[in-house]
Design a protein around this motif. Sequence first.
Motif, PDB file in Angstrom:
ATOM      1  N   ASP A 220       0.836  -1.188   0.000  1.00 13.88           N
ATOM      2  CA  ASP A 220       0.000   0.000   0.000  1.00 13.88           C
ATOM      3  C   ASP A 220       0.876   1.245   0.000  1.00 13.88           C
ATOM      4  N   ASP A 221       0.264   2.402   0.170  1.00 14.35           N
ATOM      5  CA  ASP A 221       0.992   3.673   0.107  1.00 14.35           C
ATOM      6  C   ASP A 221       2.063   3.804   1.184  1.00 14.35           C
ATOM      7  N   ASP A 222       1.927   3.050   2.269  1.00  8.05           N
ATOM      8  CA  ASP A 222       2.913   3.097   3.350  1.00  8.05           C
ATOM      9  C   ASP A 222       4.016   2.066   3.176  1.00  8.05           C
ATOM     10  N   GLU A 223       4.095   1.440   1.998  1.00  6.97           N
ATOM     11  CA  GLU A 223       5.103   0.424   1.715  1.00  6.97           C
ATOM     12  C   GLU A 223       4.942  -0.800   2.602  1.00  6.97           C
ATOM     13  N   GLN A 224       3.704  -1.146   2.931  1.00 10.72           N
ATOM     14  CA  GLN A 224       3.437  -2.341   3.721  1.00 10.72           C
ATOM     15  C   GLN A 224       2.583  -3.288   2.904  1.00 10.72           C
ATOM     16  N   GLY A 225       2.733  -4.562   3.184  1.00 14.36           N
ATOM     17  CA  GLY A 225       1.840  -5.554   2.614  1.00 14.36           C
ATOM     18  C   GLY A 225       0.562  -5.576   3.436  1.00 14.36           C
ATOM     19  N   TRP A 226      -0.120  -6.686   3.436  1.00 11.41           N
ATOM     20  CA  TRP A 226      -1.353  -6.758   4.206  1.00 11.41           C
ATOM     21  C   TRP A 226      -1.463  -8.122   4.885  1.00 11.41           C
TER      22      TRP A 226
END
Length: 174
Positions: free
Chosen positions: A116-122
């Motif tokens: 996502d925009d925060d450079e994190q997966g989910w």
Amino acid sequence: MALPPDPGAALRQSFAVRVGRAGGRWQVDLLAADADDELPVLERALGEPGPAEWPGPFVLVVDSRLYFVVLRHGPGGMVRALISDASFQEWLLAAEVVERYGIEVQTGTTIDDAFDDDEQGWPGGDLDVFADAGLPADELGRLLDADDLWADEMVLRIAERLGFAAELTAVAAP
């Protein structure tokens, strides 16, 4: 792709453990010093559903410090699954967990474009996997969103919160 050793790490970069309670005490057994076991092996290690008391046994797997998986029996003996980051579909265990347990992922995404925009997966799967032990989904979700923690560090925080950190460290220390 293995990461270089982290001399300050409290836990191995990859491992699989079975966690349960016996006689009112936590018991953590090392299943593998690395996380290359396939899902059926881990499901067998989970064993049969035990008595209704919490916690029933669960399996925790950390793969290369990148993601972790939790397997635990749910109602009627079904297996509940959580993956800390479902974007790691190029890794065998992650792909198996997502497919077997029907964890929703965006079609056609790869690890390169799944953030996502925060450079994190989910995270994916059952965020309530530890809710009955006092770790509700919203608190677990905040932990999984911490982009400054590796998977092994997240697992250690979960163990601290639930009360089995000393036992985990004893078997999964580098």
